[in-house]
Enzyme design. Sequence first.
Site, PDB file in Angstrom:
ATOM      1  N   ARG A 160      57.395  41.841  32.909  1.00 41.02           N
ATOM      2  CA  ARG A 160      56.025  42.220  33.242  1.00 41.02           C
ATOM      3  C   ARG A 160      56.087  43.513  34.062  1.00 41.02           C
ATOM      4  O   ARG A 160      57.073  43.772  34.752  1.00 41.02           O
ATOM      5  CB  ARG A 160      55.348  41.129  34.076  1.00 41.02           C
ATOM      6  CG  ARG A 160      55.289  39.763  33.399  1.00 41.02           C
ATOM      7  CD  ARG A 160      54.760  38.722  34.374  1.00 41.02           C
ATOM      8  NE  ARG A 160      54.648  37.401  33.760  1.00 41.02           N
ATOM      9  CZ  ARG A 160      55.607  36.471  33.785  1.00 41.02           C
ATOM     10  NH1 ARG A 160      56.759  36.739  34.389  1.00 41.02           N
ATOM     11  NH2 ARG A 160      55.426  35.299  33.207  1.00 41.02           N
ATOM     12  N   LYS A 184      56.501  34.812  38.216  1.00 38.89           N
ATOM     13  CA  LYS A 184      55.406  34.091  38.845  1.00 38.89           C
ATOM     14  C   LYS A 184      55.954  32.932  39.673  1.00 38.89           C
ATOM     15  O   LYS A 184      56.919  32.278  39.296  1.00 38.89           O
ATOM     16  CB  LYS A 184      54.443  33.567  37.773  1.00 38.89           C
ATOM     17  CG  LYS A 184      53.705  34.673  37.029  1.00 38.89           C
ATOM     18  CD  LYS A 184      52.718  34.107  36.041  1.00 38.89           C
ATOM     19  CE  LYS A 184      51.914  35.219  35.355  1.00 38.89           C
ATOM     20  NZ  LYS A 184      50.935  34.685  34.392  1.00 38.89           N
ATOM     21  N   HIS A 256      50.908  44.686  28.953  1.00 38.99           N
ATOM     22  CA  HIS A 256      51.861  43.730  28.382  1.00 38.99           C
ATOM     23  C   HIS A 256      52.363  44.146  26.998  1.00 38.99           C
ATOM     24  O   HIS A 256      53.100  43.392  26.358  1.00 38.99           O
ATOM     25  CB  HIS A 256      51.220  42.354  28.267  1.00 38.99           C
ATOM     26  CG  HIS A 256      51.457  41.478  29.468  1.00 38.99           C
ATOM     27  ND1 HIS A 256      51.972  41.948  30.652  1.00 38.99           N
ATOM     28  CD2 HIS A 256      51.260  40.151  29.663  1.00 38.99           C
ATOM     29  CE1 HIS A 256      52.068  40.957  31.517  1.00 38.99           C
ATOM     30  NE2 HIS A 256      51.652  39.853  30.945  1.00 38.99           N
ATOM     31  N   ARG A 259      56.100  44.029  26.526  1.00 35.16           N
ATOM     32  CA  ARG A 259      56.549  42.634  26.690  1.00 35.16           C
ATOM     33  C   ARG A 259      56.266  41.834  25.416  1.00 35.16           C
ATOM     34  O   ARG A 259      57.114  41.079  24.938  1.00 35.16           O
ATOM     35  CB  ARG A 259      55.840  42.018  27.896  1.00 35.16           C
ATOM     36  CG  ARG A 259      56.180  40.555  28.171  1.00 35.16           C
ATOM     37  CD  ARG A 259      55.562  40.176  29.516  1.00 35.16           C
ATOM     38  NE  ARG A 259      55.507  38.737  29.738  1.00 35.16           N
ATOM     39  CZ  ARG A 259      56.493  38.018  30.249  1.00 35.16           C
ATOM     40  NH1 ARG A 259      57.648  38.584  30.536  1.00 35.16           N
ATOM     41  NH2 ARG A 259      56.348  36.719  30.466  1.00 35.16           N
ATOM     42  N   HIS A 282      58.776  32.055  30.984  1.00 30.88           N
ATOM     43  CA  HIS A 282      57.669  31.122  30.819  1.00 30.88           C
ATOM     44  C   HIS A 282      58.084  29.741  31.314  1.00 30.88           C
ATOM     45  O   HIS A 282      59.175  29.254  30.983  1.00 30.88           O
ATOM     46  CB  HIS A 282      57.262  31.012  29.344  1.00 30.88           C
ATOM     47  CG  HIS A 282      56.530  32.209  28.848  1.00 30.88           C
ATOM     48  ND1 HIS A 282      56.438  32.539  27.508  1.00 30.88           N
ATOM     49  CD2 HIS A 282      55.836  33.185  29.509  1.00 30.88           C
ATOM     50  CE1 HIS A 282      55.738  33.641  27.369  1.00 30.88           C
ATOM     51  NE2 HIS A 282      55.360  34.045  28.566  1.00 30.88           N
ATOM     52  N   TYR A 291      53.815  33.404  20.233  1.00 29.19           N
ATOM     53  CA  TYR A 291      54.449  34.533  19.542  1.00 29.19           C
ATOM     54  C   TYR A 291      54.910  34.145  18.147  1.00 29.19           C
ATOM     55  O   TYR A 291      55.002  34.994  17.261  1.00 29.19           O
ATOM     56  CB  TYR A 291      55.631  35.066  20.354  1.00 29.19           C
ATOM     57  CG  TYR A 291      55.216  35.721  21.633  1.00 29.19           C
ATOM     58  CD1 TYR A 291      54.729  37.017  21.664  1.00 29.19           C
ATOM     59  CD2 TYR A 291      55.278  35.026  22.836  1.00 29.19           C
ATOM     60  CE1 TYR A 291      54.339  37.618  22.843  1.00 29.19           C
ATOM     61  CE2 TYR A 291      54.880  35.613  24.022  1.00 29.19           C
ATOM     62  CZ  TYR A 291      54.411  36.910  24.017  1.00 29.19           C
ATOM     63  OH  TYR A 291      54.012  37.494  25.184  1.00 29.19           O
TER      64      TYR A 291
END
Length: 312
Positions: A160, A184, A256, A259, A282, A291
């Site tokens: 990111r 995150k 993004h 990414r 993730h 995806y």
Amino acid sequence: MTPAGEQLSPQQGVAAYLDHLRVERGTSRNTVDSYARDLRRYVRHLSEAGVAELRQVNHEHIVAFGVALRHGDGDRPPLAPSSAARALSAVRGLHRFAHAEGWTGDDPARDVRPPSLARRLPRALPLDDVVRLLGTPTGEDARALRDRALLELLYSTGARISEAIGLDVDDVDRRERTVVLSGKGGRQRLVPVGCPALEALDAYLVRARPALAVKGRGTGALFLNARGGRLSRQGAWRVLKSAAERAGLTTAVSPHTLRHSFATHLLEGGADVRVVQELLGHASVTTTQVYTLVTVNTLREVYATTHPRALG
């Protein structure tokens, strides 16, 4: 911590909840800032409804707030569906926390569900467009070397933008060809770095960063701005947007974009979705599986346009 039994105002409840997210949950700063904005709007909504204490909030107040989010309220404009869903999630979290702490007799948001959102497929660039984009920063001045290193790293690692600009020099291990990204919730992951990105980083670190660093105050940040400080998220986004314009890309880019392209190209090349999940950082493979829809759609398009008996 506010003692149980004390009658909290909505403002006090929100402050305690945000502290809980920051300190105990380790929630990322961007998420906490977004929740703070959403909950300030919620507090204003409750105040206008005459609610002075958190325990006075009922199910109808929260439903009315959801309607105001979608349709606007006074001088406050309506929010996009995704933003409205996030705001309701913040409200649900607030009341779940307040009930768990014993500050309210029940959880009035328990049965409130954010609206389901249409699944939006990530937008990925074709490989040829990525190559054009990465080759756009030309020249040997400090800014060009920095921009080339940044773009190469974003595509090579799937980072990111916030993760890339958060890097320090010590986070890059050029001998092992890896980088430590902080995602995150403060979760860290070790990601390989490709040779083109390493070469761009070497050129930047040797020939550009020292000149930028002397203008600052000795920060350890990897990517520096013209004043020698850490490059901001907005600054990195401008680098990407400017490169896309100079490359003549007709597809809209977002922070993004690289990414998404990273993940899509890995899956198209045969990478396992679990591996891509780890590389992207993730928490759930479900997030990564979106995806796979992109690649399946590509297969359908190719099939429909090339197979002699694809169309009836």
